[in-house]
Write an enzyme that holds these catalytic residues in place. Structure first.
Site, short mmCIF file in Angstrom:
data_model
loop_
_atom_site.label_atom_id
_atom_site.label_comp_id
_atom_site.label_asym_id
_atom_site.label_seq_id
_atom_site.Cartn_x
_atom_site.Cartn_y
_atom_site.Cartn_z
N CYS A 156 0.69 -1.26 0.07
CA CYS A 156 0.17 -0.17 0.05
C CYS A 156 0.93 1.34 0.09
CB CYS A 156 -1.31 0.41 1.38
SG CYS A 156 -2.22 1.21 1.48
N CYS A 191 -6.53 -2.76 7.05
CA CYS A 191 -7.45 -2.20 7.61
C CYS A 191 -8.73 -2.65 7.05
CB CYS A 191 -7.55 -0.61 6.70
SG CYS A 191 -6.94 -0.70 4.85
#
Length: 361
Positions: free
Chosen positions: A105, A202
């Site tokens: 990410c 997440c």
């Protein structure tokens, strides 16, 4: 490189909020941006997914931006996140490796995609609330120096950033301890001053990676055998996506001694287990290497290496074994070097480079 207009990636947390304030105080033209990366459009689902992906993050970041009197936008990066993070995460787990989605990410979404979008709107660079420090070495290379608050240091998850990305990056909170950042937020009256840090991945907030993978892919991963290194069957596992190399808890085995996952074999649907001594390795191989403090290495070098985020680190000798491949020979054996995780190398407190672990012995 002089930078004036900076896009701050605001996750709705205390670190990125204080980063925005620090940069504004230093005279930068600051723009706040929250990256919308979660896939589900339903607000109820977004509310359930907290951290940097949830609806609450957007609300918190917007309130902070209003208090700081800076422009604020939400940018959609869902396609990039799906391709570079979620698809990668699933592929790695189903191949028996242990992925690190935060590294992916950071490299491809929080930097590559956000930096490109920020430059397109006229910004000179980006900033984040990571605990690390960007510095330029006498050799002209950009690298990351470990943060002032050692226990919070996040350089491990940032080792794959490129020279172009580092040249246009600011990390203002890296010079402070976490307690100092919270104190600043409290003194400023920021509404996120006491907000807890995000801990889980997440997009899997409950930590049940196996269920997420099965629900997302529509596939099931059948039970198979736990085996010892000699092939002896010692039990049944629930499916390979439930396990990672180095795992000890949750195996459901009673062998009269603690055992760890040593290897995952998707081709035979077997999981190899063994004692702690069998988890030790002196030699760790890695590929897809990104050198940061140097362009490359021609001769073996000494480095302090971490084989996972919470590893305390150990000394090793690093040598090139091929294009984008290295071998780390540790002075003392390290435990549970998991394929798919990163080995990150440090020299004099700076990131020398790192790569993806492919194997160990």
């Amino acid at each position: 490189m002089e930078m004036k207009k900076i896009v701050v990636g605001m996750s709705g947390g205390v670190d990125s909020s204080v980063a925005a304030w620090l940069l504004k105080e230093q005279g930068y033209d600051v723009i706040g941006v929250t990256m919308q990366i979660w896939q589900d459009e339903e607000e109820t689902a977004l509310e359930e997914n907290g951290g940097c992906c949830g609806l609450q993050a957007v609300d918190d970041a917007r309130r902070v931006a209003a208090m700081l009197d800076i422009p604020y936008y939400v940018m959609n990066f869902k396609p990039q996140f799906r391709h570079s993070v979620i698809d990668y995460f699933i592929e790695e787990y189903t191949c028996g490796r242990t992925p690190n989605p935060c590294i992916a990410c950071n490299r491809y979404v929080k930097w590559e995609a956000l930096l490109d979008r920020s430059m397109a709107i006229g910004a000179d660079g980006i900033a984040t609330g990571h605990y690390a420090r960007v510095c330029r070495l006498p050799n002209g290379r950009y690298t990351l120096r470990t943060c002032a608050a050692g226990i919070k240091d996040q350089t491990y998850a940032l080792y794959s950033l490129t020279q172009e990305q580092l040249a246009r990056t600011l990390m203002p909170v890296g010079a402070y301890a976490k307690e100092e950042i919270r104190r600043m937020a409290q003194d400023l009256g920021l509404p996120v001053a006491s907000k807890p840090d995000s801990q889980d991945i997440c997009f899997v907030p409950d930590g049940d990676y196996a269920s997420f993978i099965e629900e997302t892919t529509g596939k099931t991963f059948p039970p198979g055998n736990f085996v010892l290194s000699d092939g002896t069957v010692v039990g049944r596992h629930r499916g390979i996506v439930h396990y990672t190399v180095g795992q000890r808890k949750g195996l459901g085995l009673s062998l009269g001694r603690p055992v760890f996952v040593q290897e995952i074999r998707p081709e035979t649907n077997e999981i190899v287990v063994g004692g702690g001594e069998e988890s030790l390795s002196r030699f760790v191989q890695a590929e897809r290497v990104n050198f940061m403090a140097v362009e490359d290495i021609a001769e073996p070098v000494r480095a302090f290496a971490k084989i996972r985020y919470n590893h305390r680190g150990a000394w090793c000798t690093v040598e090139k074994t091929g294009q984008d491949r290295i071998l780390c020979t540790f002075d003392e054996p390290v435990q549970a070097a998991a394929p798919g995780q990163a080995v990150v190398l440090y020299e004099d407190g700076c990131v020398l480079g790192g790569g993806t672990i492919t194997g160990s012995r």
